[in-house]
Scaffold this active site. Structure first.
Site, PDB file in Angstrom:
ATOM      1  N   HIS A 132       0.857  -1.192   0.000  1.00  0.00           N
ATOM      2  CA  HIS A 132       0.000   0.000   0.000  1.00  0.00           C
ATOM      3  C   HIS A 132       0.895   1.244   0.000  1.00  0.00           C
ATOM      4  O   HIS A 132       1.905   1.301   0.703  1.00  0.00           O
ATOM      5  CB  HIS A 132      -0.921  -0.013   1.223  1.00  0.00           C
ATOM      6  CG  HIS A 132      -2.000   1.028   1.164  1.00  0.00           C
ATOM      7  ND1 HIS A 132      -1.758   2.350   1.471  1.00  0.00           N
ATOM      8  CD2 HIS A 132      -3.303   0.959   0.813  1.00  0.00           C
ATOM      9  CE1 HIS A 132      -2.885   3.039   1.320  1.00  0.00           C
ATOM     10  NE2 HIS A 132      -3.840   2.210   0.921  1.00  0.00           N
ATOM     11  N   GLU A 134       0.618   4.167   1.291  1.00  0.00           N
ATOM     12  CA  GLU A 134       0.839   4.854   2.567  1.00  0.00           C
ATOM     13  C   GLU A 134       1.956   4.167   3.360  1.00  0.00           C
ATOM     14  O   GLU A 134       2.821   4.838   3.948  1.00  0.00           O
ATOM     15  CB  GLU A 134      -0.451   4.874   3.392  1.00  0.00           C
ATOM     16  CG  GLU A 134      -0.273   5.632   4.694  1.00  0.00           C
ATOM     17  CD  GLU A 134      -1.498   5.557   5.593  1.00  0.00           C
ATOM     18  OE1 GLU A 134      -2.637   5.578   5.092  1.00  0.00           O
ATOM     19  OE2 GLU A 134      -1.293   5.491   6.818  1.00  0.00           O
TER      20      GLU A 134
HETATM   21  O1  0CM Z   1      -5.716   4.296   2.261  1.00  0.00           O
HETATM   22  P1  0CM Z   1      -6.921   3.999   1.382  1.00  0.00           P
HETATM   23  O2  0CM Z   1      -6.555   2.951   0.347  1.00  0.00           O
HETATM   24  O3  0CM Z   1      -8.121   3.695   2.138  1.00  0.00           O
HETATM   25  O4  0CM Z   1      -7.128   5.362   0.593  1.00  0.00           O
HETATM   26  P2  0CM Z   1      -8.379   6.111  -0.019  1.00  0.00           P
HETATM   27  O5  0CM Z   1      -7.828   7.080  -1.008  1.00  0.00           O
HETATM   28  O6  0CM Z   1      -9.432   5.192  -0.485  1.00  0.00           O
HETATM   29  O7  0CM Z   1      -8.970   6.869   1.240  1.00  0.00           O
HETATM   30  C1  0CM Z   1      -8.479   8.007   1.787  1.00  0.00           C
HETATM   31  C2  0CM Z   1      -7.166   8.032   2.291  1.00  0.00           C
HETATM   32  C3  0CM Z   1      -6.072   8.121   2.736  1.00  0.00           C
HETATM   33  C4  0CM Z   1      -4.758   8.270   3.245  1.00  0.00           C
END
Ligand code: 0CM
Ligand code: SF4
Length: 321
Positions: A132, A134
């Site tokens: 991921h 992040e």
């Molecule tokens: O982290 P995720 O995959 O849930 O990302 P997203 O873009 O769907 O949601 C918001 C965020 C962040 C950081």
């Protein structure tokens, strides 16, 4: 109507759902950058993990790239809400790119925790999903001190230098329940494991999970609007199933809702991930209404009022006109 057809068909819509403060800010950052500097504006990775948001911004002149090396020298690049490793800032500087950092402040908070504990030479156990964006950004802050723990299965493989100097941090968009369990298992191995100074799973992730728990208990089917690569949206599907829904599906929009899912169903739950525009939920509700589910009730578990200011580098240029 035959004898088998349920007479009261209703929809329970979870609240809070949809855009969080970090997504709102990131999407507005790209929109305002397009207005201020003109197209094209380059964006590294999807600004948020939603197919419709990306398509809409592309139509306005945003160009999404996987890496900064795909951005022409001297151009403007926005970093996504999920954050980037320091090496990405360095690459951008080397290519003389003008950068606008739309990293959510709650992701930046986790980066800062990682830097602080790494400076004190702790082993940092970062709970998150391998691959991921992040997690890649956070781990990049201190690669020598951070190891990834991807759920329960990751716990047994953890090795640390000093069991008295270990802290856990996490991705912001995980399952609250699963993370609690992962931490408990880590603590069995490392009883002096230190907790993060404040919750890393963000308010929006935990609020949306709490809200879906409430409606899942009363719904045979839960429809979660969100894209397949959105961690927080995917978690809502899992939580819905864990908390009583017989079935739960992730859909990008109304066109993915299948009539056969509704057979024998009297109550449908609907929610959406933190990166999902409300109009997509409205589309799903309209489709459900057309299929006989027009009795809609909103179930609110908590009020949200969080707002984040736009990135300072953009605010400065907007002020300068
Ligand atoms: O982290 P995720 O995959 O849930 O990302 P997203 O873009 O769907 O949601 C918001 C965020 C962040 C950081
Ligand atoms: Fe920020 Fe949480 Fe939204 Fe991610 S889900 S952008 S961490 S508020």
């Amino acid at each position: 109507m035959d004898a088998q057809t349920p007479t009261t068909r209703r929809v329970l819509v979870a609240k809070p759902r949809g855009y969080c403060a970090g997504v709102d800010r990131a999407v507005e950052t790209v929109e305002k950058a397009l207005e201020r500097y003109g197209a094209p504006i380059y964006v590294r990775k999807q600004i948020v993990h939603n197919t419709h948001v990306v398509k809409t911004l592309e139509a306005k002149g945003a160009i999404f790239v996987e890496e900064t090396e795909a951005v022409p020298e001297g151009a403007i690049v926005v970093f996504s809400a999920h954050g980037v490793a320091p090496s990405v800032h360095e690459e951008a500087a080397a290519r003389r790119l003008k950068t606008i950092d739309a990293t959510c402040p709650l992701v930046t908070k986790v980066h800062n925790e990682a830097k602080r504990f790494a400076a004190k030479d702790y082993d940092i156990l970062l709970i998150g999903h391998d691959g991921h964006e992040e997690v890649e950004g956070t781990a990049g802050e201190a690669p020598d001190h951070i190891q990834l723990v991807d759920g329960f299965d990751g716990v047994s493989g953890v090795t640390v230098r000093d069991p008295e100097k270990v802290v856990w941090l996490s991705q912001t968009t995980l399952s609250v329940d699963e993370t609690t369990e992962t931490v408990a298992r880590l603590r069995e191995r490392f009883p002096n494991l230190i907790d993060p100074p404040s919750d890393d799973i963000c308010y929006a992730t935990s609020n949306r999970q709490a809200a879906v728990k409430q409606i899942a208990a009363e719904s045979e089917l839960v429809v979660v609007v969100g894209s397949a690569n959105s961690s927080n949206s995917k978690r809502l599907v899992e939580v819905a199933k864990d908390y009583g829904a017989e079935a739960a599906y992730l859909v990008d929009d109304a066109s993915f809702v299948r009539e056969e899912w509704l057979e024998g169903v009297t109550t449908v739950g609907v929610t959406s991930g933190a990166s999902v525009p409300e109009e997509l939920v409205e589309g799903v509700l309209a489709k459900l209404a057309g299929l006989g589910f027009a009795d809609v009730h909103e179930v609110e578990t908590v009020k949200e009022s969080m707002r984040f200011a736009l990135p300072h580098e953009l605010r400065r240029d907007l002020r300068a006109g």
